[in-house]
Design an enzyme around this catalytic site. Structure first.
Site, mmCIF file in Angstrom:
data_model
loop_
_atom_site.group_PDB
_atom_site.id
_atom_site.type_symbol
_atom_site.label_atom_id
_atom_site.label_comp_id
_atom_site.label_asym_id
_atom_site.label_seq_id
_atom_site.Cartn_x
_atom_site.Cartn_y
_atom_site.Cartn_z
ATOM 1 N N PHE A 230 97.924 56.646 87.714
ATOM 2 C CA PHE A 230 97.174 55.523 87.140
ATOM 3 C C PHE A 230 98.135 54.346 86.941
ATOM 4 C CE2 PHE A 230 95.589 59.557 85.350
ATOM 5 C CZ PHE A 230 94.284 59.588 85.829
ATOM 6 N N CYS A 341 94.951 55.728 75.630
ATOM 7 C CA CYS A 341 94.750 54.404 75.021
ATOM 8 C C CYS A 341 93.364 54.313 74.384
ATOM 9 C CB CYS A 341 94.944 53.298 76.050
ATOM 10 S SG CYS A 341 93.777 53.398 77.416
#
Length: 400
Positions: A230, A341
């Site tokens: 990612f 996150c």
């Protein structure tokens, strides 16, 4: 004409009373006086005790966002200047201000407003109706305050195109505030140069919150074979490369991000050692495992798998899956950097999920460090939404 008065139900306002800044629509007993959404209102407890001033929006579940605990405080330009000045003075003490988040919403007592500085450009995101009315004043004050430190801002771009604005009854907005300028900005962070696409990049164009977490992996990456999952525009991969990694593969599902990452590698003279591929990480990791691949360092920096409480269960499955796959790809004694996150994937749940992944693949995890977001994204205690980034570095060992 006096301000409208919002009175809480008896026993409600728990977040507010513990130091938070939100009043939810189901906590309100009555509103006396006239107002339109976005106006400043007074907030009283059920018994008339003054709780402060905030701006109201009945379109939103967050009905009032507090601006001050002082009921007599006017929300005027002098007040806003103090808030902006305090935010800037704080950044000067705690972070490299070349590129940083200047205003972080509730945590800077300017609820619903985000302002990022990329070199000499500002990117603003306004997510609440009341603060939207003050946005231009705040930006003017910010430019004036920065100019006092001889920092000249050459342009401002607005990225108020997040879907949450619809929950506030607001349209999505994107474009220049003031004069137009080139929307690709070059910044430098931890000795790494990046091209930031503030117009079409994710959120405000670049994730500044991982600044010191990226720095933390540098020491592990010298002479290492590194896999960065990612990767977005290549930030962890490039930190590994600049630290002297032997080889780095960065993976992202977005071709746009991969193209940008490759340009960033060229910008840093790392194209020979840092390569990027456009792939789905969930499909790639099992394939690398089948091929018998092993890495000295694996980095996982996924997008938020959950943006609401309702989807946390599925998010746990996703985090467990990528972490156990990644652990299988780490050489015995190698390192895993992994993060979440998502505010809803809290510290305890994230920690349990990683522990479970380790048990499932019979790996022993030795914690090197635990970190959160960079200090220009301050965590305001009792404003839980301001604490969202969890970042671990582990040494991964076979069971012995």
């Amino acid at each position: 004409m006096g301000l409208a008065v919002v009175t809480l139900k008896k026993g409600e306002g728990r977040i507010l009373k513990s130091g938070g800044m939100w009043v939810f629509d189901n906590e309100i007993a009555s509103i006396v006086g006239s107002y339109v959404n976005g106006d400043i209102v007074l907030v009283h407890d059920f018994d008339g005790y003054p709780m402060g001033r905030g701006f109201i929006n009945r379109n939103s579940k967050i009905a009032v966002r507090m601006m001050t605990r002082n009921e007599r405080q006017e929300i005027d330009e002098t007040f806003l200047k103090k808030r902006v000045q305090a935010a800037w003075e704080y950044r000067k003490k705690v972070t490299d201000t070349g590129s940083c988040r200047l205003i972080f919403g509730e945590a800077d007592f300017l609820p619903g407003l985000v302002v990022d500085k990329f070199s000499d450009v500002l990117v603003v995101q306004s997510l609440a109706l009341g603060i939207d009315r003050m946005k231009l004043t705040i930006l003017r004050l910010l430019k004036e305050i920065l100019a006092e430190d001889e920092i000249v801002i050459r342009g401002i771009y607005e990225r108020s195109d997040a879907k949450v604005r619809r929950q506030e009854g607001m349209e999505l907005v994107k474009g220049f505030i003031g004069e137009e300028f080139p929307t690709t900005v070059t910044i430098e962070e931890n000795g790494v140069k990046y091209e930031v696409d503030i117009k079409d990049g994710q959120k405000t164009g670049f994730f500044l919150d991982q600044k010191y977490n990226r720095l933390a992996i540098q020491k592990l990456c010298r002479d290492a074979k590194v896999l960065d999952c990612f990767t977005h525009t290549g930030s962890f991969a490039l930190n590994a490369g600049i630290a002297g990694a032997k080889s780095v593969i960065g993976v992202d599902a977005s071709q746009l991000a991969v193209d940008q990452a490759q340009r960033n590698a060229g910008l840093n003279g790392l194209s020979d050692r840092v390569k990027f591929i456009c792939e789905d990480v969930f499909e790639l990791l099992p394939r690398l495992e089948q091929q018998g691949e092993k890495f000295d360092v694996v980095i996982l920096d996924p997008p938020a798998f959950t943006k609401s409480r309702n989807s946390v269960k599925n998010a746990v499955k996703g985090y467990r899956e990528i972490n156990l796959r990644a652990m299988k790809l780490v050489k015995d004694g190698g390192f895993l950097a992994t993060c979440s996150c998502s505010h809803f994937m809290d510290y305890e749940l994230f920690t349990q999920t990683i522990a479970q992944a380790g048990r499932n693949v019979h790996k022993r995890l030795r914690q090197v460090e635990y970190r959160t977001q960079a200090p220009d994204h301050p965590i305001l205690w009792s404003a839980d939404e301001s604490y969202y980034l969890k970042f671990y570095i582990f040494q991964v060992m076979d069971e012995q």
